[in-house]
Write an enzyme that holds these catalytic residues in place. Structure first.
Site, PDB file in Angstrom:
ATOM      1  N   CYS A  16      -3.700 -50.824 -20.614  1.00  0.00           N
ATOM      2  CA  CYS A  16      -3.814 -50.183 -22.052  1.00  0.00           C
ATOM      3  C   CYS A  16      -2.638 -49.908 -21.853  1.00  0.00           C
ATOM      4  O   CYS A  16      -1.744 -48.995 -22.811  1.00  0.00           O
ATOM      5  CB  CYS A  16      -5.235 -48.696 -21.630  1.00  0.00           C
ATOM      6  SG  CYS A  16      -5.001 -48.129 -19.628  1.00  0.00           S
ATOM      7  N   HIS A  17      -1.547 -50.202 -20.858  1.00  0.00           N
ATOM      8  CA  HIS A  17      -0.737 -49.998 -20.466  1.00  0.00           C
ATOM      9  C   HIS A  17       0.222 -50.843 -20.536  1.00  0.00           C
ATOM     10  O   HIS A  17       1.065 -51.180 -19.564  1.00  0.00           O
ATOM     11  CB  HIS A  17       0.043 -48.385 -19.825  1.00  0.00           C
ATOM     12  CG  HIS A  17       1.481 -48.102 -19.403  1.00  0.00           C
ATOM     13  ND1 HIS A  17       2.903 -48.698 -18.794  1.00  0.00           N
ATOM     14  CD2 HIS A  17       1.342 -46.941 -20.257  1.00  0.00           C
ATOM     15  CE1 HIS A  17       3.362 -47.621 -19.155  1.00  0.00           C
ATOM     16  NE2 HIS A  17       3.039 -46.327 -19.903  1.00  0.00           N
ATOM     17  N   PHE A  18       0.887 -52.018 -21.643  1.00  0.00           N
ATOM     18  CA  PHE A  18       0.860 -51.429 -22.513  1.00  0.00           C
ATOM     19  C   PHE A  18       0.195 -52.738 -23.359  1.00  0.00           C
ATOM     20  O   PHE A  18      -0.322 -54.079 -22.921  1.00  0.00           O
ATOM     21  CB  PHE A  18       2.635 -51.680 -23.450  1.00  0.00           C
ATOM     22  CG  PHE A  18       2.431 -50.297 -24.354  1.00  0.00           C
ATOM     23  CD1 PHE A  18       2.787 -48.655 -24.191  1.00  0.00           C
ATOM     24  CD2 PHE A  18       3.648 -50.134 -22.682  1.00  0.00           C
ATOM     25  CE1 PHE A  18       3.438 -47.861 -23.559  1.00  0.00           C
ATOM     26  CE2 PHE A  18       4.102 -49.420 -22.184  1.00  0.00           C
ATOM     27  CZ  PHE A  18       4.382 -48.194 -22.945  1.00  0.00           C
ATOM     28  N   ILE A  72       2.239 -53.176 -18.170  1.00  0.00           N
ATOM     29  CA  ILE A  72       3.518 -53.054 -17.077  1.00  0.00           C
ATOM     30  C   ILE A  72       2.897 -51.145 -16.838  1.00  0.00           C
ATOM     31  O   ILE A  72       2.235 -50.406 -16.905  1.00  0.00           O
ATOM     32  CB  ILE A  72       4.660 -51.610 -17.685  1.00  0.00           C
ATOM     33  CG1 ILE A  72       5.140 -52.689 -18.856  1.00  0.00           C
ATOM     34  CG2 ILE A  72       5.744 -51.288 -17.270  1.00  0.00           C
ATOM     35  CD1 ILE A  72       6.769 -52.610 -19.427  1.00  0.00           C
TER      36      ILE A  72
END
Length: 169
Positions: free
Chosen positions: A70-72, A77
């Site tokens: 989810c990041h990203f 990361i």
């Protein structure tokens, strides 16, 4: 100092998360997925750069960790705030390890420098927490520490003056 070992494996850390290590109402780590370390390799109340206590811990990085998805999307990361939270977790753990009573709370940090990234190809984070102050009075239980996070031996995060307190309320 309380009579605890100077290293802890994942099972020990999970006991701490359940409130079984330092006892109910005392320092407690979060459960996975917010538990940001897999083992503590060394801990003291009088070691480290300033002779006021330290913690060294490790976190195994795998591509399937929850935050990479989810990041990203398309550019995975580890959020820098999770590395900072790991340092806070270890600071509070040290206070409980000392036998000091109360639940841990992060109070702040003086300075944060992010100089690298944790991508899915990294293998391990190593946390270093060095206390500059550890205070226990009738009214205050608090640790102040500096911290470094390394990814595969490269310094990627540095913090100064992290503060964690224990409170019985």
């Amino acid at each position: 100092m309380a009579d605890y070992p100077s290293s802890f494996d994942r099972d020990d850390l999970l006991k701490c998360a359940r409130g079984e290590l330092f006892g109910p109402g005392n320092a407690q780590l979060p459960e996975p997925p917010m538990l940001m370390m897999d083992r503590i390799t060394d801990i003291s109340g009088d070691g480290g750069k300033h002779g006021k206590g330290h913690v060294v811990a490790e976190f195994d990085i795998t591509p399937d960790l929850w935050f990479f998805e989810c990041h990203f999307p398309g550019n995975p990361i580890m959020p820098g705030c999770l590395g900072l939270d790991g340092l806070w977790q270890l600071t509070g753990f040290n206070l409980g390890w000392r036998g000091w009573q109360g639940r841990g709370y992060a109070l702040g940090v003086g300075e944060v420098k992010l100089t690298g990234m944790v991508r899915p190809d990294r293998k391990m984070l190593t946390y270093y927490v060095d206390f500059t102050k550890a205070v226990q009075t009738r009214r205050l239980t608090m640790g102040v520490a500096d911290g470094i996070v390394e990814a595969d031996g490269e310094v990627i995060y540095q913090v100064k003056d992290m503060k964690v307190a224990l409170s019985e309320s």
